[in-house]
Design a protein around this motif. Sequence first.
Motif, PDB file in Angstrom:
ATOM      1  N   THR A  31       0.847  -1.190   0.000  1.00 39.63           N
ATOM      2  CA  THR A  31       0.000   0.000   0.000  1.00 39.63           C
ATOM      3  C   THR A  31       0.885   1.244   0.000  1.00 39.63           C
ATOM      4  O   THR A  31       1.823   1.339   0.799  1.00 39.63           O
ATOM      5  CB  THR A  31      -0.904   0.029   1.238  1.00 39.63           C
ATOM      6  OG1 THR A  31      -1.670  -1.177   1.286  1.00 39.63           O
ATOM      7  CG2 THR A  31      -1.852   1.214   1.187  1.00 39.63           C
ATOM      8  N   GLU A  42       0.541   5.430   0.227  1.00 39.36           N
ATOM      9  CA  GLU A  42      -0.382   6.519   0.548  1.00 39.36           C
ATOM     10  C   GLU A  42       0.411   7.799   0.756  1.00 39.36           C
ATOM     11  O   GLU A  42       1.560   7.770   1.207  1.00 39.36           O
ATOM     12  CB  GLU A  42      -1.208   6.193   1.795  1.00 39.36           C
ATOM     13  CG  GLU A  42      -0.400   5.985   3.049  1.00 39.36           C
ATOM     14  CD  GLU A  42      -1.262   5.633   4.228  1.00 39.36           C
ATOM     15  OE1 GLU A  42      -0.875   5.993   5.363  1.00 39.36           O
ATOM     16  OE2 GLU A  42      -2.319   5.003   4.032  1.00 39.36           O
ATOM     17  N   GLY A  49      -3.471   6.166  10.061  1.00 38.76           N
ATOM     18  CA  GLY A  49      -2.678   7.299   9.603  1.00 38.76           C
ATOM     19  C   GLY A  49      -2.028   8.093  10.711  1.00 38.76           C
ATOM     20  O   GLY A  49      -1.390   9.112  10.465  1.00 38.76           O
ATOM     21  N   HIS A  91       5.452  10.335   0.396  1.00 40.60           N
ATOM     22  CA  HIS A  91       4.623   9.120   0.453  1.00 40.60           C
ATOM     23  C   HIS A  91       5.238   8.134   1.434  1.00 40.60           C
ATOM     24  O   HIS A  91       6.418   8.220   1.778  1.00 40.60           O
ATOM     25  CB  HIS A  91       4.492   8.462  -0.934  1.00 40.60           C
ATOM     26  CG  HIS A  91       3.750   9.301  -1.918  1.00 40.60           C
ATOM     27  ND1 HIS A  91       4.364  10.336  -2.614  1.00 40.60           N
ATOM     28  CD2 HIS A  91       2.452   9.278  -2.329  1.00 40.60           C
ATOM     29  CE1 HIS A  91       3.478  10.908  -3.413  1.00 40.60           C
ATOM     30  NE2 HIS A  91       2.318  10.285  -3.252  1.00 40.60           N
ATOM     31  N   TYR A 126       4.677   1.567   8.811  1.00 40.62           N
ATOM     32  CA  TYR A 126       4.793   2.461   7.669  1.00 40.62           C
ATOM     33  C   TYR A 126       6.262   2.817   7.440  1.00 40.62           C
ATOM     34  O   TYR A 126       7.022   2.979   8.394  1.00 40.62           O
ATOM     35  CB  TYR A 126       3.987   3.736   7.904  1.00 40.62           C
ATOM     36  CG  TYR A 126       2.492   3.508   7.882  1.00 40.62           C
ATOM     37  CD1 TYR A 126       1.773   3.549   6.692  1.00 40.62           C
ATOM     38  CD2 TYR A 126       1.806   3.252   9.061  1.00 40.62           C
ATOM     39  CE1 TYR A 126       0.409   3.343   6.668  1.00 40.62           C
ATOM     40  CE2 TYR A 126       0.437   3.036   9.052  1.00 40.62           C
ATOM     41  CZ  TYR A 126      -0.257   3.092   7.851  1.00 40.62           C
ATOM     42  OH  TYR A 126      -1.608   2.872   7.827  1.00 40.62           O
TER      43      TYR A 126
END
Length: 382
Positions: free
Chosen positions: A269, A271, A293, A313, A323
């Motif tokens: 993914t 984002e 997030g 990103h 992340y």
Amino acid sequence: MASQANFEEDSQKQPAIGHWKPLMPSKGSKEEPETVVQDAGGVDETQSTEQLNVSRLRSSSVEIREKGSEFLKEELHKAQKELKLKDKECERLSKVREQLEQELEELTASLFEEAHKMVREANTKQAASEKQLREARGKIDMLQAEVTALKTLVITSTPSSPNRELHPQLQSPSKTGFRKGHGRNKSTSSAVVSAASQNVTPEPVSRECKELDSILFAEFQAWKESPTLDKSCSFLDRIYREDVGPCLDFTKQELSELVRVAVEQNTLTIEPVASQTLPMVKVSAEECGGPNGFRSQIVTKCALSGLPRTCKHRIMLGDSGNYYYISPSCRARITAVCNFFTYIRYIQQGLVRQDVELMYWEVMRLRREMSLAKLGFYPSEM
């Protein structure tokens, strides 16, 4: 009774004792009259004894017959009771059999009804699925036609030779005709046009030439016959060696391998980071947070290259919740590989309905994007 009759016959056959007389009297016998009298008395006693025995036998035979009849009556009564019990058992078993047969018939009927219902539902779902498939194929064909048209327009519009249909402001005033709205001062506009005409120099229109490689095309055709994502086939093996592997070969080898696996499994993914000015700090690029997030710290160091960059990103591998911030160059390399895998998955699923040669050139275009990305070229909007 038979023994009694035999006994009577035997008694009748026996000669009466004392009824015979000697033919020649013995000499000197003087007691003859007394002997005759004694013989007569013995005969009477014998006869009475015989009669008594006969009467005893008859009474005993009567008792035997009575006892035998009573025994037979008892046996008959027992047999009748057993027969009645067996009749009741037979009736009960017959009722059970009838009940089971009825339940079996009802069950068979319900099963047939359920089977027919399932068949009807399956036919209805199949018809709906076929209808949706036809609609989806029509939409895919329409979207492919639109994408092809847009690609043609984008390819023919470059900074050196822009497509004037896409940019009407570049057309000459004679072709644009009268426009509604506010007008400009003629002198000013003419001066701007003359200055622009003096500064703009005509550039030659460069068109891309292509030549089909027979080896690569043969490998693609062989793969197209039975599409698979297995790296053992010659088509994907070459692309892994020449494009995918180098494109995903980053400084952080361990994380690079995880990224490659996630791309292959389609679980990666990407984002965007919240739009704000990020300071240039040299800290770890890994952020342990939830999928909502939330960020515990702001980082601008690329997790793949290890260099401080403005990371717009971040990526997440699967559902780990971890992340990793990445630079625009790394994002371009990952995106190029993802685009390639997406397209070959579409081919494998039968969603691409084009000529083999067109599909081949689209694969070559995606390979070129991977090559450019691994050399460090990426669009400015990255």
